[in-house]
Design a protein around this motif. Structure first.
Motif, mmCIF file in Angstrom:
data_model
loop_
_atom_site.group_PDB
_atom_site.id
_atom_site.type_symbol
_atom_site.label_atom_id
_atom_site.label_comp_id
_atom_site.label_asym_id
_atom_site.label_seq_id
_atom_site.Cartn_x
_atom_site.Cartn_y
_atom_site.Cartn_z
ATOM 1 N N ASP A 88 24.379 -49.503 -5.764
ATOM 2 C CA ASP A 88 22.926 -49.372 -5.794
ATOM 3 C C ASP A 88 22.272 -50.412 -6.703
ATOM 4 O O ASP A 88 21.041 -50.519 -6.719
ATOM 5 C CB ASP A 88 22.525 -47.953 -6.201
ATOM 6 N N VAL A 91 20.234 -55.782 -5.219
ATOM 7 C CA VAL A 91 18.817 -55.953 -4.896
ATOM 8 C C VAL A 91 18.675 -56.386 -3.441
ATOM 9 O O VAL A 91 17.806 -55.918 -2.721
ATOM 10 C CB VAL A 91 18.159 -56.975 -5.850
ATOM 11 N N ARG A 92 19.561 -57.315 -3.025
ATOM 12 C CA ARG A 92 19.596 -57.735 -1.622
ATOM 13 C C ARG A 92 20.851 -58.538 -1.354
ATOM 14 O O ARG A 92 21.425 -59.130 -2.250
ATOM 15 C CB ARG A 92 18.342 -58.494 -1.211
ATOM 16 N N PHE A 124 22.653 -51.274 3.236
ATOM 17 C CA PHE A 124 21.495 -51.582 2.390
ATOM 18 C C PHE A 124 20.153 -51.558 3.108
ATOM 19 O O PHE A 124 19.115 -51.840 2.486
ATOM 20 C CB PHE A 124 21.680 -52.948 1.723
ATOM 21 N N ASP A 126 16.988 -52.847 5.030
ATOM 22 C CA ASP A 126 16.368 -54.176 5.082
ATOM 23 C C ASP A 126 16.870 -55.101 3.976
ATOM 24 O O ASP A 126 16.870 -56.317 4.152
ATOM 25 C CB ASP A 126 14.845 -54.066 5.023
ATOM 26 N N LYS A 127 17.305 -54.541 2.852
ATOM 27 C CA LYS A 127 17.868 -55.376 1.765
ATOM 28 C C LYS A 127 19.199 -56.009 2.191
ATOM 29 O O LYS A 127 19.688 -56.914 1.537
ATOM 30 C CB LYS A 127 18.084 -54.547 0.502
ATOM 31 N N GLY A 128 19.770 -55.511 3.275
ATOM 32 C CA GLY A 128 21.029 -56.046 3.770
ATOM 33 C C GLY A 128 20.869 -57.205 4.733
ATOM 34 O O GLY A 128 21.849 -57.857 5.095
ATOM 35 N N ARG A 129 19.627 -57.500 5.136
ATOM 36 C CA ARG A 129 19.391 -58.647 6.031
ATOM 37 C C ARG A 129 19.544 -59.922 5.213
ATOM 38 O O ARG A 129 19.045 -60.009 4.103
ATOM 39 C CB ARG A 129 18.014 -58.547 6.672
ATOM 40 N N HIS A 130 20.209 -60.925 5.773
ATOM 41 C CA HIS A 130 20.665 -62.056 4.973
ATOM 42 C C HIS A 130 20.670 -63.351 5.783
ATOM 43 O O HIS A 130 20.631 -63.324 7.004
ATOM 44 C CB HIS A 130 22.101 -61.775 4.488
ATOM 45 N N PHE A 152 25.152 -62.071 -3.396
ATOM 46 C CA PHE A 152 24.272 -60.907 -3.550
ATOM 47 C C PHE A 152 23.323 -61.147 -4.716
ATOM 48 O O PHE A 152 23.731 -61.698 -5.745
ATOM 49 C CB PHE A 152 25.088 -59.641 -3.870
ATOM 50 N N GLU A 153 22.071 -60.715 -4.583
ATOM 51 C CA GLU A 153 21.168 -60.629 -5.719
ATOM 52 C C GLU A 153 21.353 -59.250 -6.317
ATOM 53 O O GLU A 153 21.357 -58.250 -5.583
ATOM 54 C CB GLU A 153 19.722 -60.822 -5.298
#
Length: 155
Positions: A88, A91-92, A124, A126-130, A152-153
């Motif tokens: 958790d 951040v993204r 994650f 939307d935070k998992g879109r990369h 990862f951020e």
């Protein structure tokens, strides 16, 4: 604990194991500021057996490659957990780099790497879109079908 990333994964039947020890002179991850760089993870399962071995387009199917890429993603997340103690704190997902052990005429590497990308979005949201790069290569360690690295951020 409701709503945590690990709980979302557990609901999908995905459990994170202890990350594998690096196979050579490198570390599993490096943190620099708020970025966590995770070394390439091959498609090994919890027992260290390859999920898919060989070349995509020459014996390994897209479906097998997708499962292998998802396994790489699970291994990436195990490294993140080892680094941060808690998924958790992500951040993204900034970037995935995928390496597909490919026959010369295999053109569907992006479909294979979706196994790792889809896992990040499952974990994650939307935070998992990369951002992502997919490269077909002539070989990978231990004849693994797929290897994926990530940035990862983190908080």
């Amino acid at each position: 604990m409701a709503g945590t990333v690990e709980q979302k994964l557990a609901e999908k039947g995905i459990v994170l194991n202890e990350p594998r020890t690096p196979m050579a002179n490198y570390v599993g991850f490096v943190r620099s500021g708020n970025l966590l760089f995770v070394s390439g993870q091959v498609c090994a399962n919890a027992e260290g057996q390859l999920i898919a071995k060989g070349k995509l387009g020459a014996g390994v199917t897209i479906e097998q490659g997708y499962a292998a890429a998802q396994g790489c993603g699970v291994n990436l997340l195990a490294q993140v957990k080892a680094a941060l103690g808690d998924l958790d704190k992500v951040v993204r997902v900034v970037r995935l780099g995928g390496f597909i052990n490919s026959a010369p005429d295999f053109l569907d590497g992006p479909k294979v790497l979706n196994g790792a990308s889809d896992l990040m979005v499952t974990a994650f949201g939307d935070k998992g879109r990369h951002a992502r790069t997919t490269v077909g290569v002539a070989s990978l360690p231990a004849d693994a079908a797929v290897e994926v690295d990530a940035i990862f951020e983190v908080a």
